[in-house]
Design a protein around this motif. Structure first.
Motif, PDB file in Angstrom:
ATOM      1  N   PHE A 172     -51.421  34.845  38.262  1.00 43.20           N
ATOM      2  CA  PHE A 172     -52.456  34.979  37.235  1.00 43.20           C
ATOM      3  C   PHE A 172     -52.919  36.427  37.102  1.00 43.20           C
ATOM      4  N   ASP A 173     -53.073  37.105  38.228  1.00 47.44           N
ATOM      5  CA  ASP A 173     -53.488  38.504  38.131  1.00 47.44           C
ATOM      6  C   ASP A 173     -52.375  39.386  37.575  1.00 47.44           C
ATOM      7  N   LEU A 174     -51.125  39.051  37.858  1.00 43.91           N
ATOM      8  CA  LEU A 174     -50.021  39.768  37.213  1.00 43.91           C
ATOM      9  C   LEU A 174     -50.075  39.573  35.699  1.00 43.91           C
ATOM     10  N   ILE A 175     -50.376  38.360  35.268  1.00 42.86           N
ATOM     11  CA  ILE A 175     -50.514  38.077  33.837  1.00 42.86           C
ATOM     12  C   ILE A 175     -51.650  38.899  33.246  1.00 42.86           C
ATOM     13  N   ASN A 213     -46.460  31.386  30.829  1.00 43.97           N
ATOM     14  CA  ASN A 213     -46.945  31.914  32.105  1.00 43.97           C
ATOM     15  C   ASN A 213     -48.259  31.256  32.509  1.00 43.97           C
ATOM     16  N   VAL A 214     -49.198  31.219  31.567  1.00 44.23           N
ATOM     17  CA  VAL A 214     -50.520  30.663  31.867  1.00 44.23           C
ATOM     18  C   VAL A 214     -50.410  29.179  32.198  1.00 44.23           C
ATOM     19  N   GLN A 215     -49.553  28.461  31.481  1.00 45.06           N
ATOM     20  CA  GLN A 215     -49.386  27.034  31.762  1.00 45.06           C
ATOM     21  C   GLN A 215     -48.788  26.819  33.150  1.00 45.06           C
ATOM     22  N   LEU A 216     -47.876  27.683  33.566  1.00 45.09           N
ATOM     23  CA  LEU A 216     -47.309  27.574  34.910  1.00 45.09           C
ATOM     24  C   LEU A 216     -48.382  27.787  35.976  1.00 45.09           C
ATOM     25  N   VAL A 217     -49.316  28.698  35.712  1.00 48.16           N
ATOM     26  CA  VAL A 217     -50.450  28.880  36.623  1.00 48.16           C
ATOM     27  C   VAL A 217     -51.253  27.590  36.720  1.00 48.16           C
ATOM     28  N   VAL A 218     -51.553  27.003  35.568  1.00 55.08           N
ATOM     29  CA  VAL A 218     -52.323  25.753  35.544  1.00 55.08           C
ATOM     30  C   VAL A 218     -51.557  24.648  36.271  1.00 55.08           C
ATOM     31  N   ALA A 255     -61.290  27.237  36.224  1.00 55.66           N
ATOM     32  CA  ALA A 255     -62.338  27.621  35.268  1.00 55.66           C
ATOM     33  C   ALA A 255     -62.081  29.017  34.726  1.00 55.66           C
ATOM     34  N   ARG A 256     -61.704  29.944  35.605  1.00 53.76           N
ATOM     35  CA  ARG A 256     -61.414  31.325  35.192  1.00 53.76           C
ATOM     36  C   ARG A 256     -60.231  31.362  34.235  1.00 53.76           C
ATOM     37  N   VAL A 257     -59.179  30.615  34.550  1.00 57.51           N
ATOM     38  CA  VAL A 257     -57.988  30.576  33.692  1.00 57.51           C
ATOM     39  C   VAL A 257     -58.321  29.963  32.334  1.00 57.51           C
ATOM     40  N   ALA A 258     -59.073  28.864  32.346  1.00 51.31           N
ATOM     41  CA  ALA A 258     -59.436  28.199  31.091  1.00 51.31           C
ATOM     42  C   ALA A 258     -60.254  29.122  30.199  1.00 51.31           C
ATOM     43  N   LEU A 259     -61.153  29.890  30.788  1.00 54.59           N
ATOM     44  CA  LEU A 259     -61.961  30.817  29.996  1.00 54.59           C
ATOM     45  C   LEU A 259     -61.079  31.864  29.340  1.00 54.59           C
ATOM     46  N   MET A 260     -60.123  32.415  30.091  1.00 51.75           N
ATOM     47  CA  MET A 260     -59.222  33.401  29.510  1.00 51.75           C
ATOM     48  C   MET A 260     -58.397  32.792  28.387  1.00 51.75           C
ATOM     49  N   ASP A 286     -60.158  27.920  26.401  1.00 55.01           N
ATOM     50  CA  ASP A 286     -60.413  26.490  26.555  1.00 55.01           C
ATOM     51  C   ASP A 286     -61.772  26.313  27.240  1.00 55.01           C
ATOM     52  N   LYS A 287     -62.825  26.419  26.451  1.00 56.92           N
ATOM     53  CA  LYS A 287     -64.168  26.390  27.027  1.00 56.92           C
ATOM     54  C   LYS A 287     -64.540  25.017  27.578  1.00 56.92           C
ATOM     55  N   THR A 288     -63.980  23.967  27.011  1.00 55.81           N
ATOM     56  CA  THR A 288     -64.267  22.623  27.519  1.00 55.81           C
ATOM     57  C   THR A 288     -63.813  22.484  28.968  1.00 55.81           C
ATOM     58  N   SER A 289     -62.593  22.937  29.251  1.00 51.88           N
ATOM     59  CA  SER A 289     -62.082  22.873  30.626  1.00 51.88           C
ATOM     60  C   SER A 289     -62.822  23.841  31.533  1.00 51.88           C
ATOM     61  N   ALA A 290     -63.166  25.007  31.006  1.00 53.57           N
ATOM     62  CA  ALA A 290     -63.906  25.985  31.814  1.00 53.57           C
ATOM     63  C   ALA A 290     -65.244  25.401  32.253  1.00 53.57           C
ATOM     64  N   ILE A 291     -65.936  24.735  31.334  1.00 59.40           N
ATOM     65  CA  ILE A 291     -67.218  24.097  31.663  1.00 59.40           C
ATOM     66  C   ILE A 291     -67.012  23.014  32.714  1.00 59.40           C
ATOM     67  N   LYS A 292     -65.994  22.194  32.520  1.00 58.56           N
ATOM     68  CA  LYS A 292     -65.721  21.085  33.441  1.00 58.56           C
ATOM     69  C   LYS A 292     -65.541  21.580  34.871  1.00 58.56           C
ATOM     70  N   TYR A 293     -64.677  22.565  35.048  1.00 57.90           N
ATOM     71  CA  TYR A 293     -64.366  23.011  36.404  1.00 57.90           C
ATOM     72  C   TYR A 293     -65.501  23.832  37.013  1.00 57.90           C
ATOM     73  N   ALA A 294     -66.162  24.644  36.214  1.00 55.87           N
ATOM     74  CA  ALA A 294     -67.288  25.417  36.747  1.00 55.87           C
ATOM     75  C   ALA A 294     -68.395  24.484  37.227  1.00 55.87           C
ATOM     76  N   LYS A 295     -68.653  23.433  36.464  1.00 51.56           N
ATOM     77  CA  LYS A 295     -69.678  22.466  36.873  1.00 51.56           C
ATOM     78  C   LYS A 295     -69.267  21.717  38.136  1.00 51.56           C
ATOM     79  N   GLU A 296     -67.999  21.389  38.253  1.00 47.33           N
ATOM     80  CA  GLU A 296     -67.541  20.687  39.452  1.00 47.33           C
ATOM     81  C   GLU A 296     -67.780  21.530  40.701  1.00 47.33           C
ATOM     82  N   VAL A 297     -67.571  22.826  40.582  1.00 47.98           N
ATOM     83  CA  VAL A 297     -67.807  23.711  41.728  1.00 47.98           C
ATOM     84  C   VAL A 297     -69.292  23.755  42.072  1.00 47.98           C
ATOM     85  N   ILE A 298     -70.127  23.940  41.072  1.00 51.65           N
ATOM     86  CA  ILE A 298     -71.571  24.014  41.311  1.00 51.65           C
ATOM     87  C   ILE A 298     -72.102  22.684  41.843  1.00 51.65           C
TER      88      ILE A 298
END
Length: 471
Positions: A152-155, A190-195, A241-246, A249-261
């Protein structure tokens, strides 16, 4: 460093760098050593430790990809005052031979770590009786997560933004430890492979030991590091969440960020922990670390970069002097980052130069709880402004004493908070790129550098083009 870890790192590095005409054209001469390493459960842990050690080195996240090269690109430092070695880098001149050397070293270092993760996946995934099922899942889960993190950081460095150029040529995504030449995928592939890797890791780490404890409750932070100084289940969710934001995909970013919190395994800074003698203060806010890398030499790295040095009768200026720090933090002495990360005596950057290493082992934050709040604030902005304000104000309540809540929020306000939060961690430049924002320098002549792929996309190293026919 343990000898087995050294051997594992050498295997991965030799495997990566010995090629002249192919990606990984090499015979492993010492298969006996490798078989011995993966012949015990402890060997797998040492192999994982080897990958973490590679990542924590100054060539990667210990320095170059955090407080040094990436933060130079973010213009945290005095444009006219940094050392000559960074002259081309600060100008985003990636065609310069010095810049190309830096870029090649980063490329090779990250792919070396990826090779290490792939080797673990190869051995742990094979039909062997060395690991019991829970241990096998844990080892594989961490390895898949690390492979995703590194790619992901290479991407983020070598590809155009996925939202703007999804079909553009991306990077090789290395899915196996072997001699084949990995194909170059499109950016969106590339991004999908990360996911995909992260989803696999999420499944494998479902019973991660961190789900049974709250690391922040542990008085002994070295014990807490056993859960967070490695890629864990919540590190996977936070990275999703970080990948989804980039990706937009804000829906997924919200989902995963909330799960962590909502997991409540981490907590934002408690001011009571900062109101202590210097030797009792955790300068890095470790209770917020979701994933971090331990490196006992971080203070040496920051001293070498950010501090002047007396040489005989003369003084060498700091290679990377910070600029406009008072402006960044609005001169607010109630902001704990401002008064704790910078010396109140001489203004020195002390975030990583801690005096209490025995109690708070030096480590580089890779993903923090604060980022989840910033992600949620950004994702809700314009959709549910009240929710966006709640998340940003909650974070600021744990950063600024007597914080006055923002009742109006813009993306510019959020970016100001991002700049304050990730100083020395190598995240700001990526945020500018993701949002296609210009970058303000401290130079009155240069001023604002407009956004473009010229400043946001590293060219693939020439040696890779020459040896891998990437043209």
């Amino acid at each position: 460093m343990d000898m087995k870890i050294k051997i594992f790192m050498m295997i991965c590095l030799v495997f990566l760098f010995s090629s002249c005409n192919k990606w990984l054209d090499v015979d492993l001469a010492d298969k006996v050593t490798e078989e011995k390493l993966f012949g015990t459960p402890q060997g797998y842990q040492e192999a994982l430790a080897g990958v973490y050690s590679t990542m924590a080195s100054p060539a990667l996240y210990g320095q170059k990809l955090t407080m040094e090269d990436i933060d130079v690109l973010a213009q945290y430092y005095n444009y006219d005052g940094i050392a000559a070695d960074y002259e081309k880098l600060k100008k985003y001149d990636y065609e310069d031979s010095g810049s190309q050397g830096r870029i090649l070293a980063i490329w090779r270092g990250l792919y070396a770590a990826i090779s290490g993760a792939n080797n673990i996946i190869k051995w742990a995934g094979s039909d062997n009786k060395v690991l019991d099922a829970p241990t096998k899942n844990q080892v594989l889960g961490e390895a898949y997560a690390l492979r995703a993190y590194l790619h992901f950081d290479l991407i983020r460095m070598f590809c155009p933004d996925v939202k703007k150029s999804p079909k553009a040529s991306g990077i090789p995504y290395n899915l196996q430890f072997g001699v084949s030449l990995p194909p170059v995928y499109t950016v969106e592939e590339n991004v999908q492979l990360v996911v995909d890797d992260l989803k696999e890791a999420e499944t494998l780490l479902a019973k991660d030991p961190i789900t049974l404890v709250k690391p922040y409750e542990m008085v002994n932070k070295n014990m807490a590091d056993k859960y967070v100084a490695r890629m864990n289940l919540y590190g996977v969710k936070a990275l999703l969440a970080r990948v989804a934001l980039m990706r937009g995909d804000k829906t997924s970013a919200i989902k995963y960020a909330k799960e962590v919190i909502d997991a409540q395994r981490f907590r934002l800074l408690d001011f009571a922990n900062a109101d202590k003698p210097e030797t009792e203060i955790d300068m890095l806010f470790s209770d917020e670390h979701i994933f971090s890398l331990r490196n006992k030499n971080l203070s040496d790295y920051t001293i070498g970069l950010h501090y002047p040095e007396v040489i005989g009768n003369s003084t060498r200026f700091a290679y990377l002097p910070f600029v406009n720090i008072s402006t960044t933090y609005e001169g607010n002495n109630d902001d704990i980052r401002y008064i704790k990360w910078f010396s109140t005596v001489n203004g020195s950057f002390v975030k990583y130069n801690v005096a209490n290493k025995d109690k708070f082992f030096p480590k580089m934050p890779m993903i923090k709880l604060s980022e989840m709040y910033l992600i949620l604030a950004e994702c809700y902005l314009g959709k549910d402004d009240q929710a966006a304000q709640t998340y940003i104000n909650t974070l600021r309540d744990h950063r600024i004493r007597n914080n006055s809540h923002w009742t109006y929020l813009t993306m510019d306000y959020i970016m100001q908070e991002v700049k304050r939060e990730f100083l020395g961690e190598g995240q700001l430049w990526y945020a500018y790129k993701r949002l296609n924002l210009g970058i303000q320098t401290s130079s009155g002549i240069v001023g604002m550098v407009p956004p473009s792929d010229k400043i946001f996309v590293f060219p693939m190293p020439l040696k890779e083009i020459e040896t891998g026919n990437r043209n």
